[in-house]
Design an enzyme around this catalytic site. Structure first.
Site, PDB file in Angstrom:
ATOM      1  N   LYS A  57       6.601   2.751   8.266  1.00 46.01           N
ATOM      2  CA  LYS A  57       6.210   3.322   9.567  1.00 46.01           C
ATOM      3  C   LYS A  57       6.409   2.324  10.704  1.00 46.01           C
ATOM      4  CE  LYS A  57       1.991   4.145   8.341  1.00 46.01           C
ATOM      5  NZ  LYS A  57       2.023   3.787   6.918  1.00 46.01           N
TER       6      LYS A  57
ATOM      7  N   ARG B  16      -4.677   9.957  11.002  1.00 46.20           N
ATOM      8  CA  ARG B  16      -4.766   9.688   9.558  1.00 46.20           C
ATOM      9  C   ARG B  16      -5.819  10.557   8.889  1.00 46.20           C
ATOM     10  NH1 ARG B  16      -2.394   4.226   9.800  1.00 46.20           N
ATOM     11  NH2 ARG B  16      -2.214   3.308   7.732  1.00 46.20           N
TER      12      ARG B  16
ATOM     13  N   ARG C 130       5.696  -8.481   1.557  1.00 45.48           N
ATOM     14  CA  ARG C 130       5.250  -8.803   2.916  1.00 45.48           C
ATOM     15  C   ARG C 130       4.084  -9.796   2.866  1.00 45.48           C
ATOM     16  NH1 ARG C 130       3.474  -4.019   6.793  1.00 45.48           N
ATOM     17  NH2 ARG C 130       1.671  -3.951   5.422  1.00 45.48           N
TER      18      ARG C 130
ATOM     19  N   ARG D 181      -0.862 -10.844   5.577  1.00 46.63           N
ATOM     20  CA  ARG D 181      -1.833  -9.912   6.155  1.00 46.63           C
ATOM     21  C   ARG D 181      -3.035  -9.763   5.238  1.00 46.63           C
ATOM     22  NH1 ARG D 181       0.683  -4.313   8.420  1.00 46.63           N
ATOM     23  NH2 ARG D 181      -1.025  -3.425   7.217  1.00 46.63           N
TER      24      ARG D 181
ATOM     25  N   ARG E 294      -5.614   1.431  -0.288  1.00 52.45           N
ATOM     26  CA  ARG E 294      -4.974   2.080   0.866  1.00 52.45           C
ATOM     27  C   ARG E 294      -4.130   3.270   0.417  1.00 52.45           C
ATOM     28  NH1 ARG E 294      -2.254  -3.140   2.745  1.00 52.45           N
ATOM     29  NH2 ARG E 294      -0.886  -1.856   4.013  1.00 52.45           N
TER      30      ARG E 294
HETATM   31  P1  B4P Z   1       5.370  -0.468   6.883  1.00 55.49           P
HETATM   32  O1  B4P Z   1       5.169   0.788   6.132  1.00 55.49           O
HETATM   33  O2  B4P Z   1       6.195  -0.416   8.140  1.00 55.49           O
HETATM   34  O3  B4P Z   1       3.907  -1.022   7.087  1.00 55.49           O
HETATM   35  P2  B4P Z   1       2.863  -0.590   8.146  1.00 55.49           P
HETATM   36  O4  B4P Z   1       3.431   0.161   9.305  1.00 55.49           O
HETATM   37  O5  B4P Z   1       2.176  -1.849   8.470  1.00 55.49           O
HETATM   38  O6  B4P Z   1       1.970   0.485   7.424  1.00 55.49           O
HETATM   39  P3  B4P Z   1       0.567   0.358   6.754  1.00 55.49           P
HETATM   40  O7  B4P Z   1       0.171   1.767   6.409  1.00 55.49           O
HETATM   41  O8  B4P Z   1       0.632  -0.606   5.655  1.00 55.49           O
HETATM   42  O9  B4P Z   1      -0.389  -0.273   7.840  1.00 55.49           O
HETATM   43  P4  B4P Z   1      -0.913   0.161   9.281  1.00 55.49           P
HETATM   44  O10 B4P Z   1      -0.591  -0.953  10.201  1.00 55.49           O
HETATM   45  O11 B4P Z   1      -0.463   1.528   9.706  1.00 55.49           O
HETATM   46  O12 B4P Z   1       6.137  -1.592   6.068  1.00 55.49           O
HETATM   47  C1  B4P Z   1       5.634  -2.219   4.925  1.00 55.49           C
HETATM   48  C2  B4P Z   1       6.586  -3.279   4.382  1.00 55.49           C
HETATM   49  O13 B4P Z   1       7.756  -2.678   3.853  1.00 55.49           O
HETATM   50  C3  B4P Z   1       7.094  -4.273   5.425  1.00 55.49           C
HETATM   51  O14 B4P Z   1       7.008  -5.571   4.889  1.00 55.49           O
HETATM   52  C4  B4P Z   1       8.526  -3.911   5.658  1.00 55.49           C
HETATM   53  O15 B4P Z   1       9.341  -5.026   5.954  1.00 55.49           O
HETATM   54  C5  B4P Z   1       8.936  -3.318   4.332  1.00 55.49           C
HETATM   55  N1  B4P Z   1       9.950  -2.294   4.506  1.00 55.49           N
HETATM   56  C6  B4P Z   1       9.952  -1.314   5.423  1.00 55.49           C
HETATM   57  N2  B4P Z   1      11.046  -0.549   5.307  1.00 55.49           N
HETATM   58  C7  B4P Z   1      11.778  -1.071   4.244  1.00 55.49           C
HETATM   59  C8  B4P Z   1      13.009  -0.731   3.617  1.00 55.49           C
HETATM   60  N3  B4P Z   1      13.749   0.326   4.011  1.00 55.49           N
HETATM   61  N4  B4P Z   1      13.415  -1.467   2.557  1.00 55.49           N
HETATM   62  C9  B4P Z   1      12.670  -2.531   2.140  1.00 55.49           C
HETATM   63  N5  B4P Z   1      11.503  -2.917   2.701  1.00 55.49           N
HETATM   64  C10 B4P Z   1      11.058  -2.200   3.745  1.00 55.49           C
HETATM   65  O16 B4P Z   1      -2.502   0.240   9.049  1.00 55.49           O
HETATM   66  C11 B4P Z   1      -3.247  -0.891   8.641  1.00 55.49           C
HETATM   67  C12 B4P Z   1      -4.722  -0.543   8.537  1.00 55.49           C
HETATM   68  O17 B4P Z   1      -5.255  -0.205   9.851  1.00 55.49           O
HETATM   69  C13 B4P Z   1      -5.069   0.689   7.683  1.00 55.49           C
HETATM   70  O18 B4P Z   1      -5.164   0.382   6.298  1.00 55.49           O
HETATM   71  C14 B4P Z   1      -6.436   1.079   8.290  1.00 55.49           C
HETATM   72  O19 B4P Z   1      -7.459   0.233   7.832  1.00 55.49           O
HETATM   73  C15 B4P Z   1      -6.253   0.820   9.769  1.00 55.49           C
HETATM   74  N6  B4P Z   1      -5.787   2.006  10.506  1.00 55.49           N
HETATM   75  C16 B4P Z   1      -4.541   2.157  11.068  1.00 55.49           C
HETATM   76  N7  B4P Z   1      -4.441   3.362  11.668  1.00 55.49           N
HETATM   77  C17 B4P Z   1      -5.638   3.991  11.481  1.00 55.49           C
HETATM   78  C18 B4P Z   1      -6.144   5.273  11.842  1.00 55.49           C
HETATM   79  N8  B4P Z   1      -5.394   6.167  12.504  1.00 55.49           N
HETATM   80  N9  B4P Z   1      -7.410   5.601  11.483  1.00 55.49           N
HETATM   81  C19 B4P Z   1      -8.173   4.724  10.827  1.00 55.49           C
HETATM   82  N10 B4P Z   1      -7.757   3.495  10.434  1.00 55.49           N
HETATM   83  C20 B4P Z   1      -6.500   3.126  10.749  1.00 55.49           C
END
Ligand code: B4P
Length: 195
Positions: A13, A90, A129, A135, A146
């Site tokens: 994402k 979410r 990551r 992180r 998660r």
């Molecule tokens: P991503 O999937 O991009 O990770 P993310 O955006 O950080 O999503 P995540 O769900 O983990 O966390 P978020 O910040 O939304 O990438 C993951 C890894 O994969 C990276 O290292 C990337 O390089 C790698 N990757 C990506 N694409 C790839 C590809 N094609 N090939 C290989 N590798 C690849 O949320 C974090 C926390 O915040 C949540 O757990 C929650 O506690 C809170 N939160 C966020 N939004 C919330 C909401 N709406 N309500 C309540 N809590 C919330």
């Protein structure tokens, strides 16, 4: 353009959101990133949510909604005229709150990008990551939690947006650039914009 991007943890994402937003000249609003910024700056919000995020739990809806609505009302988002919400909503409560806010501000969602990923590769991506970024929520226990929270709370939202005719499902496996092209091609086909 007014878009959402959804998908399980590790689906890409955050990785895709910024380049998609650049491509269309809109603003990314990432709830995860906003929370991490608050934690890093030691704000009252950051202190309130630090332990929740490290354990892989969701931040309470009220806190999250308020933070997103403030950002949606900010001058740069208004000026650019479009946004991509990354990681929000979410929960069903967040969907309802967002619906209300969009009606109040006379804006309408145009598409919801759903990243479809192979579950076995998600943990691997996040552990990779962890080695690079360190992180707090990228450890095996928190990642598992998660993913469970995603299936319980967030995956049902896909059907809500499918029923509204907004869902654009995209295969999130493969190279980052390939996934990005799949997303922009699918959005352009749905919304009638040239890439
Ligand atoms: P991503 O999937 O991009 O990770 P993310 O955006 O950080 O999503 P995540 O769900 O983990 O966390 P978020 O910040 O939304 O990438 C993951 C890894 O994969 C990276 O290292 C990337 O390089 C790698 N990757 C990506 N694409 C790839 C590809 N094609 N090939 C290989 N590798 C690849 O949320 C974090 C926390 O915040 C949540 O757990 C929650 O506690 C809170 N939160 C966020 N939004 C919330 C909401 N709406 N309500 C309540 N809590 C919330």
């Amino acid at each position: 353009m007014r878009l959402l991007i959804m998908g399980p943890p590790g689906a890409g994402k955050g990785t895709q959101a910024s380049s998609i937003a650049d491509h269309y000249g809109i603003v990314t609003i990432s709830t995860g990133q906003l929370f991490r910024d608050n934690i890093q700056l030691g704000t009252p919000l950051g202190k309130q949510i630090e332990a929740l995020i490290a354990a892989g739990n969701l931040v309470p809806d009220e806190v999250t909604n308020q933070m997103v609505f403030q950002r949606l009302a900010s001058p740069d988002v208004r000026k650019r005229g479009g946004f991509l919400l990354d990681g929000y909503p979410r929960t069903l409560e967040q969907v309802e709150a967002l619906d209300g806010e969009l009606v109040r501000s006379r804006r309408k969602l145009q598409a919801v990008i759903a990243l479809v990923a192979d579950p076995s590769q998600l943990v691997e991506r996040l552990l990779k990551r962890a080695e690079i970024e360190g992180r707090a929520d990228d450890n095996a226990d928190s990642i598992r939690h998660r993913i469970d929270v995603y299936h319980a709370e967030t995956a049902p939202l896909l059907e809500v947006y499918r029923d509204r005719g907004l869902l654009v499902e995209v295969d999130a496996m493969g190279a980052v650039e390939d996934v990005r092209t799949r997303i922009t091609d699918a959005l352009d086909a749905k919304l009638g914009h040239p890439s």
